[in-house]
Design a protein around this motif. Sequence first.
Motif, PDB file in Angstrom:
ATOM      1  N   THR A 500       0.839  -1.187   0.000  1.00 30.99           N
ATOM      2  CA  THR A 500       0.000   0.000   0.000  1.00 30.99           C
ATOM      3  C   THR A 500       0.883   1.249   0.000  1.00 30.99           C
ATOM      4  O   THR A 500       2.037   1.210   0.427  1.00 30.99           O
ATOM      5  CB  THR A 500      -0.948   0.012   1.227  1.00 30.99           C
ATOM      6  N   SER A 501       0.360   2.349  -0.468  1.00 36.49           N
ATOM      7  CA  SER A 501       1.163   3.569  -0.607  1.00 36.49           C
ATOM      8  C   SER A 501       1.522   4.152   0.758  1.00 36.49           C
ATOM      9  O   SER A 501       0.687   4.169   1.669  1.00 36.49           O
ATOM     10  CB  SER A 501       0.403   4.607  -1.430  1.00 36.49           C
ATOM     11  N   ARG A 515      -7.724   0.677   5.270  1.00 37.69           N
ATOM     12  CA  ARG A 515      -7.108   0.327   3.985  1.00 37.69           C
ATOM     13  C   ARG A 515      -7.179  -1.188   3.764  1.00 37.69           C
ATOM     14  O   ARG A 515      -6.851  -1.973   4.666  1.00 37.69           O
ATOM     15  CB  ARG A 515      -5.645   0.778   3.956  1.00 37.69           C
ATOM     16  N   GLU A 517      -5.314  -3.316   2.288  1.00 36.23           N
ATOM     17  CA  GLU A 517      -4.070  -4.085   2.375  1.00 36.23           C
ATOM     18  C   GLU A 517      -3.567  -4.258   3.808  1.00 36.23           C
ATOM     19  O   GLU A 517      -2.701  -5.083   4.072  1.00 36.23           O
ATOM     20  CB  GLU A 517      -2.953  -3.395   1.560  1.00 36.23           C
TER      21      GLU A 517
END
Length: 628
Positions: A500-501, A515, A517
């Motif tokens: 994930t970012s 999120r 992930e």
Amino acid sequence: MTYDAGHYDVIVIGSGHAGVEAGVAASKMGAKTLMLTLNLDMVAFMPCNPSLGGPAKGIVVREVDALGGVMAKVIDKTHIQMRMLNTGKGPAVQALRAQADKPLYIKEMKNIIENQENLTLRQGMVDELIVEDGVCKGVITESKAAYSAETVIITTGTFNRGRVLMGDLDYESGPNNQRVSVKLSEHLEELGLELRRFKTGTPPRVNSRTIDYSKTEIQPGDEKHQAFSYETTEFITDQIPCWLTYTNEFTHKMIDDNLELSAMYSGMKRGTGPRYCPSIEDKIVRFNDKPRHQVFLEPEGRDTEEVYVQGLSTSLPESIQHDMVRSVPGLENAEIMRAGYAIEYDSIVPTQLWPTLETKQITGLYTAGQINGTSGYEEAAAQGIMAGINAAAKVTGKDPVILDRSQAYIGVLIDDLVTKGTNEPYRLLTSRAEYRLLLRHDNADLRLTETGYKLGTISEERYAKFAQKNKFVEEEKNRLRKITIKPSENVTEVMTNAGTSPLKEPIKAYDLLKRPELTYDLIELMIDANTDLPAVVKEQVGIQVKYEGYIKKANEQVARMLKMEDKKIPHDIDYDDISGIATEAKEKLKEVRPLSVGQASRISGVNPADVSILLVYIEQGTIARVAN
């Protein structure tokens, strides 16, 4: 002449998966309960597959446990393998499935029944009910024992006028060559209950020593400890694998060439079979474009060589079954220990039942399990515990318990049966539930333990642990709302590894957990703090936070649905007086006699226009004026 054999609050006819749950639930609620069974050695017998659980069904087992039932506890103590299915999908479709040790399951369940306070287990064949002025007052056995009771629950499974079919062989029998109940079926018809013929079937069982497992694919259990019951603390570690193989073109040709010899296709079969558990003959006919079908080899226990050939359910002659089995890779030299067969039996039309599972025609008489047109041990247990609860509630003066479709798969099951009926053996599927995100494997206790505790089927100790778990979940959610996670080397590394970012600005841990992930464990790594919370608490926090938006929307839908359920239909309503409702709808409404507008809207043949007219009639029409 009959003789007085005693008085009970609740009598349960049958000791299968519905019967044992009904008996235990009623006795836990303080009702003096008698369980009558054809054979004391067949308590909770598994006549078909040696397994429990799977999609929807596994969640039902947990729901039964959350209400104080026994199925989950027994399978946890007696399984040979356990797996969590659909782990790559969302929590709404994940479910446990366990392979049972059949003989050990019976032994453990019988031990529970024999030692349950307020519950008496006795062998006997019930031939008729004692019914006076439309009220069930007891039962009479073939030995002329007359047992009086306040309520009676019929849980006779597939034993009502059962007939075994195998090729042109046709004989009276219940599962596993047991005696059948004939006079009780005839008596139910005399009392005005409508019966229909359904069918189910089993595959051959083969000797494990004659299987070449090198030609099959191993199907091991999960290494992670799993349990159906929320009370299980000890886990079985020495699991036994199942094995997977496939049919082939030669198998299919052999079956196709002998279809006229199958009881399914020779015209001998009269009952309707289960669509979602078809025989191998059905599969070949309906899916003739498929080059192969899965065949699972499932051991029936630790101390037996019998292996259940899941996927080859059949009613072909025994001679054909031998050749069919040996056409499958790994089974070339397999020896059949028990041949497969189909069995026909009587079931009642379930629209004759109230949502409490009490019959509409006879007060105090309840039915549960396969006699109501369902298939599966889990569906039977679900009905059994609800019938036991409601029969005991009637005796003890408590309010009846009806679970709605947003509370439990049990609610979906019973509502489908009593509202829509079924033209084939009913099987629970996740697709039958409108609110399946709310009806998850992980939260059955959150949904139903409170109900069980109020009924007396859940102990004080168990309820205290449940309350403590809830407290931990809420406290941890509140803690995550207060913790701010800032961009750092550690946080960036964890997020990058998770795919994930990375963070660009601070964020609350609660919001970051949403999120897709990220998991609760990864959030712990980012804040560098191990809470030492139980795994079940961490799991619940993760799911509730991550799916918060979806759960909120589902709850809003439930709120709208419950408004329709709250609009009760007077029991004395005359549908013939309501102009504008279609003729078919009137007939269905009179047959089902729904308790609410919400239930009426789910009846097949009742369309939205009919529901709107019914609403106006109730709220503004004749009934409203009389009430004023």
